[in-house]
Design an enzyme around this catalytic site. Structure first.
Site, mmCIF file in Angstrom:
data_model
loop_
_atom_site.group_PDB
_atom_site.id
_atom_site.type_symbol
_atom_site.label_atom_id
_atom_site.label_comp_id
_atom_site.label_asym_id
_atom_site.label_seq_id
_atom_site.Cartn_x
_atom_site.Cartn_y
_atom_site.Cartn_z
ATOM 1 N N HIS A 179 0.880 -1.130 -0.160
ATOM 2 C CA HIS A 179 0.151 -0.118 -0.033
ATOM 3 C C HIS A 179 0.805 1.273 -0.095
ATOM 4 O O HIS A 179 0.876 2.104 -0.999
ATOM 5 C CB HIS A 179 -0.795 -0.107 1.253
ATOM 6 N N HIS A 216 1.856 4.669 -3.086
ATOM 7 C CA HIS A 216 1.843 6.265 -2.524
ATOM 8 C C HIS A 216 3.341 6.576 -2.876
ATOM 9 O O HIS A 216 3.568 7.857 -3.518
ATOM 10 C CB HIS A 216 1.686 6.229 -1.080
ATOM 11 N N HIS A 248 -4.234 1.125 -6.137
ATOM 12 C CA HIS A 248 -4.648 1.592 -4.624
ATOM 13 C C HIS A 248 -5.831 1.230 -4.156
ATOM 14 O O HIS A 248 -6.045 0.900 -3.138
ATOM 15 C CB HIS A 248 -4.269 3.222 -4.810
ATOM 16 N N ASN A 290 -6.519 -0.330 -0.435
ATOM 17 C CA ASN A 290 -6.996 0.654 0.515
ATOM 18 C C ASN A 290 -8.262 0.500 1.027
ATOM 19 O O ASN A 290 -8.576 0.643 2.249
ATOM 20 C CB ASN A 290 -6.613 2.157 -0.069
ATOM 21 N N ILE A 314 -6.039 9.165 -0.699
ATOM 22 C CA ILE A 314 -6.440 8.981 0.989
ATOM 23 C C ILE A 314 -5.294 7.766 1.292
ATOM 24 O O ILE A 314 -5.065 7.240 0.375
ATOM 25 C CB ILE A 314 -7.855 8.460 1.167
#
Length: 918
Positions: free
Chosen positions: A577, A582, A769, A773, A918
């Site tokens: 993740h 990110h 993602h 997530n 997020i």
């Protein structure tokens, strides 16, 4: 003249100065030129006659002042340039809520606007003035009626400005904006009406700072995309100037109002000024390779010149102004943060009142977090209200259920599903972390760790552990038949186990789990290997646990599965993740802003997939991955979390294998098959993440290929695009500097290369993602299902704790899980991270859908992509009702919706936003 009416369509022509009666009374004459293909007709008319002809022909209201000969239609050609007016509709977005200072300054700006401190605009042509050798420009114009529209409560406010331009101005290509007010404003768009080519759109979506903060004029380009070599002469200098300003000079501390994109290492995760325990190593560089993050330029700490001083909550971290959350997003995030604060506060108070509240005692303690809420359960509401200075506000929050946790989806259909082996296995391919399972190709598994450092590391798994569970097959027959699979966390965790297990309240193994694929297409776990470092004080450094045969082995098996889930939770959060979606995306985003002009077609393609990523990553550095942040507090690796993430970057991450088909092949979960729609054939047919993901991957790839081929019909245009090549080179050489010399980086020399690179980036930012997530709370919010840390090892017969285990195995099990404080803090944060905000943009959507590009063909291609995403969503819905697909449909089985593209706001366990937001 119907054609004139259709194209010109404006009563504003009546007001055009070069058609006015005063100008027509002069001795100059004009010619009306009608051009059709190669035939041209010249009608000698005086100015008054031209005016009468056009007035008679024009009935509609769109303001147009001239018609370009390029359109091969109609053009008024005066003997010398005359001036006329065009109109700008400028759309600003209001804030929903303003603080007192903002309201005060807003009224001050309204007053000063009347006396000349205006918002000043200037229109810039795509053409160069042959006399001055500078771009042609309009007269300056100001926004009208600023003070009159001061108190409008609408979300958007339209202002008008009028430009005076010459009749030989050419086409508008840019607008400069100077804000002479005290306060910034959000400029959403500008539309120019009055030119022959029709309305010209400028999608701005940017904060315009006050002149006192940024003296220079802001530059906004029209929505017409241009490759660098095709940039009109009038826009070349502005294109280069805008990019120079965005890059900055790499010096100084950034202000919150800046729009400067630059690179730095992760040197702000620790706080050495608070003591040695709060120091953290610099992540990024030769010692600990890592992707780069956005530079903030803060002063160093007193204790370490190489460590950047921290900004603690609630003070904001710097990201370029346009990267910051918009108001609705920030409100949603702040509500989640408030929930997290309250959930953290209450367990802290509770723990201080009674030491017995440290551990969960059983299932009822966990259930009460959802059914009663912490206050009611413990009868502490009066005690808490006394200690918090806003009792009325808190009382309302309590009434609204903010102090209760929502029931996670994993226990909503079947309260004890998580205890079953088939559900444990199902989540390996349809849960929140479905990207670590691999086809077992060698038995026993082999470690790739350096033998000189870690020893031989032979696996403890033997044939006798699994031979009886293979439906009569030998191990080799099961391997050859693609029946055996593994989730292997041995090499990820083993180098850190000594350090992790020396931390207070942390105990972990490096795990391997073997699965068997049944004839029903479902998996079952058949063995778990638990490894400790060879010099571990435990009696055995490696052991194997198999499915239970009696009461003792049942609870050992449950503890072993919990340790596997804890390993899985750590790798999921820190590697799959955070790192892979990110952190590794941030360099590509920084380089895009620094090297690709806003008018570059590839920037326009990537724009929605970069939204909010820098801001959420900055917030993560501030409170999630930093010293004593939620990740350190709640996950087994503790203070070594980021070092474990960095080791994965160095040893496992490869950009060329991050695309879905390549990743599936790498893990042995698919084989190449050109007869299949996506070029691969899955080994497990009912693999929900992969089957849904391949549909989305194919849709993205097809859209990107059409888009790329539209602008780059041949390889030379890719190679000669200096902005494109600079973006890709900087992404690698600066953003991923520590791995820049690896030979696996894809080349960028052909349209197909570009298609592959862009498809991978968009896949990672959107679908990958989302898959990793938005199930965090639905699956992890019930802590026994996926404990983020473990506090006890599994006792052997010779361990002192073994008698405690035998006496009350359930109590021992819950004592091994996170404490109440750790669990509730973790639940509050993953609740926030799993929440869609109201302003989310999902795959197949984008801001200003019809005008984000002035190229009609690519807008049409986008609508086709959007339609394909809708079709995929319907197919996912169909699959989730197909009883033959047992990994996503059945009694108490959660449907697999994490890749269903659309979602409502909130925690929904579905929805694929365009970006890592997020």
């Amino acid at each position: 003249m119907a054609l004139v009416r259709e194209i010109m369509g404006s009563s504003l022509m009546d007001k055009s100065p070069f058609l006015s009666s005063s100008s027509s009374s002069s001795s100059s004459s004009s010619r009306l030129i009608l051009s059709q293909k190669q035939n041209r007709f010249f009608l000698p008319l005086d100015g008054k006659r031209v005016q009468q002809v056009i007035r008679k022909s024009v009935k509609s209201t769109t303001p147009v002042a001239a018609i370009s000969e390029d359109l091969d239609l109609v053009k008024v050609v005066p003997e010398k340039a005359v001036k006329f007016k065009v109109r700008a509709v400028v759309t600003l977005r209001n804030k929903n809520k303003e603080d007192f200072k903002e309201t005060l300054v807003k009224h001050l700006d309204a007053f000063t606007d009347k006396i000349g401190r205006n918002v000043v605009l200037e229109l810039v042509s795509t053409d160069i003035d042959p006399k001055t050798k500078e771009p042609k420009k309009s007269k300056e114009a100001v926004l009208r009626d600023w003070s009159k529209k001061l108190n409008l409560k609408t979300e958007r406010v339209n202002y008008i400005a009028e430009f005076v331009v010459d009749s030989n101005f050419g086409n508008p290509g840019a607008i400069t904006v100077l804000n002479k007010h005290q306060q910034e404003f959000f400029l959403e768009s500008i539309t120019i009406e009055g030119f022959a080519l029709g309305p010209v759109h400028f999608p701005c979506n940017s904060w315009v700072q006050s002149k006192k903060d940024h003296p220079g004029k802001r530059i906004f380009f029209s929505n017409q995309p241009y490759l660098p070599s095709q940039t009109p002469a009038g826009l070349r200098a502005l294109r280069e100037r805008e990019l120079r300003e965005l890059r900055g000079d790499g010096k100084g501390e950034r202000k919150l109002s800046d729009r400067i994109y630059d690179f730095d290492v992760y040197n702000d995760l620790g706080n050495p000024d608070k003591g040695i325990d709060f120091a953290r190593p610099i992540i990024g560089g030769d010692k600990i390779p890592y992707p780069r993050r956005c530079r903030t330029g803060r002063v160093p700490t007193d204790s370490d010149m190489n460590a950047e001083s921290r900004v603690e909550k609630p003070l904001p971290m710097y990201v370029p102004r346009d990267e910051q959350f918009e108001e609705s997003k920030m409100n949603a995030f702040s509500t989640g943060r408030l929930k997290a604060v309250l959930h953290n506060l209450l367990p802290s108070l509770m723990a201080s009142i009674s030491a017995n509240n440290k551990d969960f005692k059983g299932f009822s303690d966990i259930d009460s977090l959802y059914s009663e809420g912490l206050l009611l359960k413990l009868g502490l509401q009066d005690e808490i209200l006394k200690k918090i200075p806003m009792p009325k506000a808190l009382s309302k929050i309590q009434e609204g259920g903010l102090l209760k946790y929502d029931l996670p989806k994993i226990v909503s259909k079947d309260k004890y599903a998580w205890l079953r082996d088939d559900e444990f296995a199902r989540q390996a391919i349809a849960g929140i972390n479905p990207v670590n399972i691999e086809r077992l190709q060698v038995f026993p598994p082999v470690s790739k760790l350096d033998r000189e450092i870690y020893g031989l590391q032979e696996s403890a798994l033997k044939e006798e552990h699994i031979a009886g569970q293979l439906n009569g097959m030998t191990i080799q027959e099961a391997i050859d038949a693609n029946k055996l699979f593994i989730i292997d966390y041995h090499d990820v965790y083993l180098p850190f186990l000594d350090q992790m297990n020396s931390l207070d309240g942390r105990k972990s193994y490096a795990t391997r789990t073997i699965f068997f694929l049944t004839d029903l297409g479902t998996l079952k776990p058949i063995a778990i290997e638990l490894s400790l470092p060879p010099n571990s004080p435990s009696s055995r450094s490696k052991r194997v646990v198999t499915p239970p045969a009696d009461a003792n082995s049942y609870w050992k098996w449950q503890l072993a599965k919990a340790h596997v889930c804890s390993n899985d939770a750590g790798v999921h959060q820190l590697v799959n993740h955070w790192l892979r979606t990110h952190a590794t995306m941030e360099p590509f985003i920084l380089a895009a802003h620094r090297q690709l002009s806003a008018m570059h077609p590839i920037y326009k393609l990537l724009d929605p997939h970069m939204r909010y990523t820098l801001e959420i990553n900055a917030l993560a550095r501030q409170s999630l991955i930093s010293v004593d942040g939620v990740i350190e507090s709640c996950f087994t690796p503790g203070r070594y979390c980021m070092e474990l993430s960095a080791a994965a970057y160095k040893n496992f991450w490869r950009f060329d294998l991050e695309g879905l088909p390549a990743d599936l092949i790498r893990r042995g979960m698919a084989v190449r098959d050109p007869t299949q729609p996506h070029g691969v054939k899955l080994i497990i047919e009912d693999y929900p993440y992969a089957t849904d993901g391949l549909m989305i991957w194919g849709a993205i790839e097809n859209y990107v290929r059409n888009y790329v081929n539209h602008y780059y019909p041949n390889s030379s245009q890719v190679c000669n695009d200096k902005e494109l090549q600079a973006w890709y080179a900087e992404s690698i050489n600066v953003g991923h500097a520590d791995l820049k010399n690896e030979d696996w980086w894809p080349t960028l020399a052909t349209p197909e290369d570009l298609t592959s690179i862009l498809t991978t980036i968009i896949w990672l930012a959107s679908a990958q993602h989302a898959a990793l997530n938005f199930g965090q709370y639905p699956y992890g919010g019930y802590v026994p299902n996926r404990p983020p840390l473990m506090r006890r090892l599994i006792p052997d017969e010779n361990d002192p704790e073994y008698t405690v285990f035998l006496a009350d195995p359930q109590k021992y099990f819950f004592g091994a899980l996170p404490s109440l404080l750790q669990a509730t803090k973790f639940m509050a944060v993953v609740d926030t991270l799993s929440t869609h905000s109201p302003d989310e943009e999902y795959l197949g959507e984008r801001q200003q859908q019809s005008i984000w590009s002035g190229d009609a063909e690519v807008v049409e291609a986008f609508y086709e992509f959007s339609a394909e995403i809708n079709r995929i969503e319907k197919e996912i819905e169909r699959r989730n009702t197909d009883l033959k697909l047992r990994n996503r449909c059945g009694a108490g089985v959660l449907p697999y919706e994490l890749l269903a593209p659309s979602s409502e706001p909130g925690v929904t366990c579905r929805g694929v936003p365009n970006s890592v937001s997020i």
